[in-house]
Design an enzyme around this catalytic site. Structure first.
Site, mmCIF file in Angstrom:
data_model
loop_
_atom_site.group_PDB
_atom_site.id
_atom_site.type_symbol
_atom_site.label_atom_id
_atom_site.label_comp_id
_atom_site.label_asym_id
_atom_site.label_seq_id
_atom_site.Cartn_x
_atom_site.Cartn_y
_atom_site.Cartn_z
ATOM 1 N N ARG A 1 11.222 22.225 7.450
ATOM 2 C CA ARG A 1 10.854 22.182 8.871
ATOM 3 C C ARG A 1 9.630 23.032 9.163
ATOM 4 O O ARG A 1 8.843 22.712 10.060
ATOM 5 C CB ARG A 1 12.058 22.621 9.726
ATOM 6 C CG ARG A 1 13.164 21.538 9.777
ATOM 7 C CD ARG A 1 14.489 22.160 10.172
ATOM 8 N NE ARG A 1 15.560 21.195 10.420
ATOM 9 C CZ ARG A 1 16.313 20.628 9.475
ATOM 10 N NH1 ARG A 1 16.090 20.903 8.191
ATOM 11 N NH2 ARG A 1 17.279 19.793 9.802
ATOM 12 N N GLY B 1 16.503 13.863 0.978
ATOM 13 C CA GLY B 1 16.947 13.167 2.182
ATOM 14 C C GLY B 1 16.311 13.757 3.437
ATOM 15 O O GLY B 1 15.961 13.033 4.373
ATOM 16 N N SER C 1 25.341 14.848 11.800
ATOM 17 C CA SER C 1 24.262 14.967 10.821
ATOM 18 C C SER C 1 23.029 15.609 11.445
ATOM 19 O O SER C 1 22.451 15.087 12.398
ATOM 20 C CB SER C 1 23.892 13.583 10.278
ATOM 21 O OG SER C 1 22.624 13.636 9.643
ATOM 22 N N ASP D 1 27.276 21.380 2.217
ATOM 23 C CA ASP D 1 26.607 21.441 0.909
ATOM 24 C C ASP D 1 27.315 22.380 -0.078
ATOM 25 O O ASP D 1 27.000 22.385 -1.269
ATOM 26 C CB ASP D 1 25.149 21.891 1.080
ATOM 27 C CG ASP D 1 24.316 20.830 1.799
ATOM 28 O OD1 ASP D 1 24.724 19.652 1.810
ATOM 29 O OD2 ASP D 1 23.252 21.189 2.347
ATOM 30 N N LYS E 1 25.852 11.923 -0.140
ATOM 31 C CA LYS E 1 24.912 12.999 -0.503
ATOM 32 C C LYS E 1 24.130 12.577 -1.754
ATOM 33 O O LYS E 1 24.124 11.414 -2.122
ATOM 34 C CB LYS E 1 25.677 14.305 -0.700
ATOM 35 C CG LYS E 1 26.315 14.831 0.582
ATOM 36 C CD LYS E 1 25.253 15.202 1.608
ATOM 37 C CE LYS E 1 25.849 15.641 2.924
ATOM 38 N NZ LYS E 1 24.840 15.778 3.984
ATOM 39 N N ARG F 1 29.705 12.967 -3.845
ATOM 40 C CA ARG F 1 30.169 14.283 -4.315
ATOM 41 C C ARG F 1 31.691 14.400 -4.381
ATOM 42 O O ARG F 1 32.191 15.355 -4.973
ATOM 43 C CB ARG F 1 29.572 15.401 -3.458
ATOM 44 C CG ARG F 1 28.119 15.648 -3.799
ATOM 45 C CD ARG F 1 27.529 16.821 -3.043
ATOM 46 N NE ARG F 1 26.155 17.051 -3.472
ATOM 47 C CZ ARG F 1 25.255 17.712 -2.758
ATOM 48 N NH1 ARG F 1 25.579 18.220 -1.593
ATOM 49 N NH2 ARG F 1 24.025 17.878 -3.223
HETATM 50 C C1 S3P Z 1 20.163 18.998 5.986
HETATM 51 C C2 S3P Z 1 21.291 18.526 6.601
HETATM 52 C C3 S3P Z 1 22.516 18.156 5.878
HETATM 53 C C4 S3P Z 1 22.553 18.751 4.471
HETATM 54 C C5 S3P Z 1 21.247 18.576 3.755
HETATM 55 C C6 S3P Z 1 20.114 19.224 4.531
HETATM 56 C C7 S3P Z 1 18.986 19.287 6.821
HETATM 57 O O1 S3P Z 1 22.574 16.743 5.794
HETATM 58 O O2 S3P Z 1 23.595 18.169 3.724
HETATM 59 O O3 S3P Z 1 21.310 19.163 2.474
HETATM 60 O O4 S3P Z 1 18.061 19.967 6.337
HETATM 61 O O5 S3P Z 1 18.964 18.864 7.975
HETATM 62 P P1 S3P Z 1 23.192 15.890 7.020
HETATM 63 O O6 S3P Z 1 22.605 16.425 8.242
HETATM 64 O O7 S3P Z 1 22.812 14.475 6.796
HETATM 65 O O8 S3P Z 1 24.675 16.125 6.920
#
Ligand code: S3P
Length: 427
Positions: free
Chosen positions: A26, A93, A166, A313, A340, A344
Site C-alpha cells: 500500500r 493477490g 476481505s 494468514d 489463498k 490451505r
Molecule cells: C491482504 C488481505 C488478506 C490476506 C492477504 C493480504 C491484504 O486477504 O490473506 O495475505 O494485504 O489486504 P483477503 O483480504 O482476501 O482475506
C-alpha cells in the site's frame, strides 16, 4: 529442497522481522498516486512487494530503491500512463486485486497476469463490484480468472455489502471509489485489516467508519509522506509459535506491527496458555511494539467467528501450534483458506499428516488433537510461502530430518527467514 534437522534446539535471542507485506504494497501504491515524494523505510523486499514496484514502474512511476529506503516520486493519479507491457503480479493477490481497483478508473488499457497460483484464485470478487461502479474488465471465464484486461472508464460511487470478509476486496473498491464522484459506502460482514483506511489518512485524505460501514468521498488529492513499515506480525508468527513450542526458548521480536485487526495470533497464544508479553510503543500511524515469548505447556482451544480475519494468514502455523497443545483444537469459519496461495485446508492437513500429526480437514477449517510427537519426513510448500515456513518451524520439534521441497517460495514474504531462524537457534 532443504534438509532441516534442528530438533529441540531452543530458540534464544532477538529478531526484527521484515516489514509488513500488506503495508509495504500500500505504501508504494499511495506513494505513486500522491503528489510529491514518499520515502518508505523498512519496506519488505520480498517477491510480492517487488512485483508491486515493478508494476508501478511499468505504469510510468519513478521509484528509487536504495539499501535502506524506497523513494516513490508520485505525480498524482494522472502520473500513471498506459503500460506497453503486461503487468505481472507474480504470486501476489494483493498486487493484482488492488491494482484492478486503481486501473479501473484510469483512461487507458492494461493487461494483468500472475503465476499459476494466481490463475486459480477468484478475481470475480473484485471484478463484480468494480463492474457495478462502471469498470470494464474482461478475463478468462467471464472475468473470474487471469489474464484480465482493463479498459479504463469513468466510475460511479457504490453502496456495497461485502459478501466475504476481505481486505483485498474492500481496498480495491476504495481505490476505485477515490476516482468516482460522490460518496461510496462499503459494509463489512466482519472487521478486516484496515491498512488502506489508515494510509488514506496518512497521505492527507479523509475516510470515516460508522459501525461496519466505511464511508469515502471521491476526488481527494494525496500528498507524499514518510512511511515506516512495522515488522510483519504474520512473519513474526512463525517465531512466536517456535518460541512457544520448543522447550527452553525465549524469543524477543522487536518493532512488530500490532494493528488490532492483525493481532489474532496473540489472542490465540494467550488463550492456549502461552507465556507471552506484549509492550506497545508510542507510535503515530500503525501500532507497533515488542513481543516476548517463552516456551510453556499449551492447551487446545476453539477458534472461529470474528477472530478469523484477524489471523487468517496465521492459520497454517496455528495448526502446527495446536499439534503441540494438550487436547482438541477446532478451527472453524475459515472457508477463505481454500482460496489463498494454495487451498490451505488441504495443504496444511496433508503436510502435517506426513509428519505424524493427528489432524483432519472440515468444510470450514480443521480439527487437531494434541499433543502429538512429530517425526521427520519429506514435505512440500506446494509453492506457498506460509506452508513452507510452517513446515520449517515443524522441523524444530520433529524427531529426525524434515526435507522441505519448494522452500524457495518463502522468499515471497520473508527472504531472510532461514538466516533469522539460524540466528535464533545458534545460541
Ligand atoms: C491482504 C488481505 C488478506 C490476506 C492477504 C493480504 C491484504 O486477504 O490473506 O495475505 O494485504 O489486504 P483477503 O483480504 O482476501 O482475506
Amino acid at each position: 529442497m532443504k534438509e532441516l534437522k534442528l530438533t529441540n534446539s531452543p530458540l534464544n535471542g532477538r529478531v526484527e522481522v521484515p516489514g509488513d507485506k500488506s503495508i509495504s504494497h500500500r505504501s508504494v501504491m499511495f506513494g505513486a498516486l500522491a503528489e510529491g515524494k514518499t520515502t518508505i523505510r523498512h519496506f519488505l523486499k520480498g517477491e510480492d512487494c517487488l512485483r508491486t514496484i515493478d508494476c508501478f514502474r511499468k505504469l510510468g512511476v519513478d521509484i528509487e530503491e536504495t539499501e535502506e529506503e524506497i523513494i516513490v516520486h508520485g505525480k498524482g493519479w494522472g502520473g500513471l500512463t498506459e503500460p506497453s507491457e503486461i503487468l505481472d503480479a507474480g504470486n501476489s493477490g494483493t498486487t493484482i486485486r488492488l491494482l484492478l481497483g486503481i486501473l479501473s478508473g484510469r483512461p487507458f488499457h492494461s493487461v494483468l497476469i500472475g503465476d499459476e497460483s494466481i490463475a486459480r484464485r477468484p478475481m470475480d470478487r473484485v471484478v463484480v463490484p468494480l463492474t457495478e461502479m462502471g469498470a470494464k474488465i474482461n478475463g478468462r471465464s467471464n472475468g473470474r480468472f487471469t489474464p484480465l484486461a482493463v479498459a479504463g472508464s469513468s466510475l460511479r460511487p457504490i453502496n456495497y455489502e461485502l459478501p466475504v470478509a476481505s481486505a483485498q476486496v474492500k481496498s480495491a473498491i476504495l481505490f476505485a471509489a477515490l476516482q468516482a464522484e460522490g460518496e461510496t459506502i462499503i459494509t463489512e460482514p466482519q472487521l478486516t485489516r484496515d491498512h488502506t483506511e489508515k494510509m488514506i489518512k496518512q497521505f492527507g485524505g479523509d475516510i470515516t467508519r460508522r459501525g461496519n460501514d466505511i464511508v469515502l468521498r471521491g476526488g481527494q488529492p494525496f500528498t507524499g509522506t514518510d512511511i515506516y513499515v512495522p515488522g510483519d506480525i504474520s512473519s513474526a508468527a512463525f517465531f512466536l509459535v517456535a518460541g512457544a513450542v520448543v522447550p527452553g526458548s525465549e524469543v524477543i521480536l522487536e518493532n512488530v506491527g500490532l494493528n488490532p485487526t492483525r493481532t489474532g495470533i496473540i489472542d490465540v497464544l494467550v488463550q492456549m496458555g502461552a507465556d507471552i508479553k506484549v509492550e506497545e510503543a508510542n507510535t503515530a500511524g500503525e501500532e507497533m511494539g515488542t513481543i516476548t515469548i517463552r516456551s510453556s505447556s499449551l492447551k487446545g482451544i476453539e477458534i472461529g467467528g470474528d477472530l478469523i480475519p484477524k489471523l487468517i494468514d496465521e492459520i497454517p502455523v496455528i495448526a502446527l501450534l495446536a499439534t503441540q497443545a494438550e487436547g482438541k483444537t477446532v478451527i472453524k469459519d475459515a472457508e477463505e483458506l481454500k482460496v489463498k496461495e494454495t487451498n490451505r485446508i488441504d495443504t496444511v492437513v496433508n503436510e502435517l499428516k506426513k509428519l505424524g500429526a493427528d489432524i483432519k480437514a472440515t468444510d470450514d477449517g480443521m480439527i487437531i488433537y494434541g499433543k502429538s510427537p512429530l517425526t521427520g519426513a519429506r514435505v512440500s510448500s506446494h509453492g506457498d510461502h506460509r506452508i513452507g515456513m510452517m513446515l520449517a518451524v515443524a522441523s524444530l520439534v520433529a524427531e529426525g530430518a524434515v526435507e522441505l521441497e519448494n522452500d524457495e517460495a518463502i522468499a515471497v514474504s520473508y527472504p531472510s527467514f532461514f538466516e533469522d531462524m539460524a540466528q535464533l537457534t545458534s545460541k
